[in-house]
Design a protein around this motif. Structure first.
Motif, mmCIF file in Angstrom:
data_model
loop_
_atom_site.group_PDB
_atom_site.id
_atom_site.type_symbol
_atom_site.label_atom_id
_atom_site.label_comp_id
_atom_site.label_asym_id
_atom_site.label_seq_id
_atom_site.Cartn_x
_atom_site.Cartn_y
_atom_site.Cartn_z
ATOM 1 N N CYS A 144 -0.285 3.861 3.059
ATOM 2 C CA CYS A 144 0.171 3.691 4.444
ATOM 3 C C CYS A 144 1.578 3.107 4.489
ATOM 4 O O CYS A 144 2.096 2.829 5.576
ATOM 5 N N CYS B 249 0.836 -1.205 0.000
ATOM 6 C CA CYS B 249 0.000 0.000 0.000
ATOM 7 C C CYS B 249 0.866 1.249 0.000
ATOM 8 O O CYS B 249 1.661 1.472 0.915
ATOM 9 N N CYS C 4 -6.325 0.007 1.697
ATOM 10 C CA CYS C 4 -5.809 -1.375 1.661
ATOM 11 C C CYS C 4 -6.552 -2.257 2.656
ATOM 12 O O CYS C 4 -6.159 -3.403 2.883
ATOM 13 N N CYS D 292 -5.955 2.017 7.745
ATOM 14 C CA CYS D 292 -5.847 2.501 6.368
ATOM 15 C C CYS D 292 -6.974 1.877 5.556
ATOM 16 O O CYS D 292 -7.044 0.665 5.410
HETATM 17 ZN ZN LIG Z 1 -2.779 1.074 3.327
#
Ligand SMILES: [Zn+2]
Length: 369
Positions: A286, A283, A300, A297
């Motif tokens: 994050c 991701c 994701c 987050c």
């Molecule tokens: Zn993430």
């Protein structure tokens, strides 16, 4: 009403002054209303006409009618006034002629500035993805949005009645029941038909990237749209391996999302590739931790990974459809991949509603200009 010279009873200097003032203000009024060539002609005739223009009337009604003892005084004044009238009429005619022949152009007014257009965020994202593969030596291929069943399904190893067709809720064109199945027209559900069309035209080796618009019968919501965009790629040569696929896509994802992203693969199924995989990137929102500060987050779903594309080695059954153009599955191999541009654009720009891209609200789109 056009001005006419009044008869005078009183020929005193004061009365003459008064009459002259009225005459001149009438002249000014009529001059102001004079524009076109016709108006200019009748204005001149009215004031300077030999027979009964204002000047002739002045002679008649003021000079000739004046009593003997006032003649000298009146004569001087009338002559002065005539000269003034002649001069003012000529000046007014010149001015009116200039105004009507020169188009009125006020260069001091600010112009109307047309706003410059800008790339739509989806198109910009599509160009970025295509650009990454162009830098790797891929060329761009395109194809029709209205496709036949053959190119959209059959030649990509979706046989008629194969359940894999159900995963792509397809929009067919109406009134085609009389046609054979493979000739029936539909809105392409993926950009993959361009793989077949290109392999029919070009002999191997090929490396192509295929951007385009596709349609599926998905009702619009925050993450679905009946129209969306894909970028798809195909590389065919001798000795292409899954290692080439992984290396190419790993490079592409780092070029798109930054050098620090990691990539991963998970087995999957697509009719036109074997083996098939889904590719994940760590991701980039994050950084792979699954958290943004103290909060989870969302992009994701706290996993630290984002599913980004589907890929795989081209199924030998697909090569069978273009075998006569040099794609003998015994001799060539290749890989293919495809990704949804709209979702990548949403992730890139941090949007949570796909519909915003397609509502055409300039206030929204201006943010990306
Ligand atoms: Zn993430």
């Amino acid at each position: 009403m056009a001005y006419t010279v009044p008869k005078l009873k009183d020929f005193s200097p004061a009365a003459l002054d008064n009459a002259a003032r009225e005459l001149l203000s009438a002249l000014e009024r009529e001059a102001a209303q004079t524009g076109s060539a016709d108006q200019r002609k009748s204005f001149r005739d009215h004031w300077l006409g030999r027979k009964d223009g204002i000047l002739a009337q002045m002679n008649q009604l003021w000079l000739k009618a004046a009593p003997k003892e006032a003649k000298r005084e009146v004569g001087q004044r009338v002559n002065q006034l005539k000269a003034e009238v002649e001069q003012k009429v000529e000046a007014a005619l010149t001015k009116a002629a200039n105004v009507t022949t020169t188009p009125s152009l006020d260069i001091s007014l600010p112009g109307i500035r047309r706003q410059l257009g800008a790339e739509h965020p989806i198109i910009r994202t599509m160009h970025e993805i295509v650009g990454v593969f162009k830098n790797l030596g891929y060329s761009v291929a395109e194809g029709p949005v209205v496709e036949t069943d053959y190119y959209n399904f059959e030649a990509l190893n979706f046989p008629p009645n194969h359940p894999a067709r159900d995963t792509q809720d397809t929009l067919f064109l109406a009134n085609q029941e009389a046609k054979p199945r493979r000739e029936q027209l539909l809105l392409r559900t993926h950009t993959s038909p361009v793989q077949i069309r290109t392999m029919e035209k070009l002999k191997p080796p090929i490396r192509i990237v295929i951007p385009g618009k596709v349609h599926r019968n998905d009702p619009p919501d925050a993450s679905h749209s009946p129209m969306f965009h894909q970028v798809e790629g195909l590389a065919v040569d001798t000795n292409i391996t899954f290692g080439d696929l992984k290396g190419t896509l790993d490079h592409a994802m780092k070029a798109l999302f930054g050098a620090s992203v990691r990539t991963g693969f998970r087995p999957s199924f697509f009719p036109f590739t074997e083996p098939s995989a889904e590719m994940f990137v760590s991701c980039f929102i994050c950084g792979g931790s699954g958290k943004r500060g103290p909060d989870p987050c969302r992009p994701c779903k706290q996993t630290g990974w984002i599913e980004i594309l589907g890929c795989g080695m081209v199924d030998p059954n697909v090569f069978e459809f273009v075998k006569q153009n040099g794609y003998d599955p015994e001799k060539v191999s290749g890989f293919a991949f495809g990704m949804g541009v709209d979702r990548i654009a949403m992730l890139k720009y941090g949007l949570d509603d796909l519909q915003l891209f397609f509502q055409g609200d300039v206030r929204f789109l201006q943010q990306f200009a």
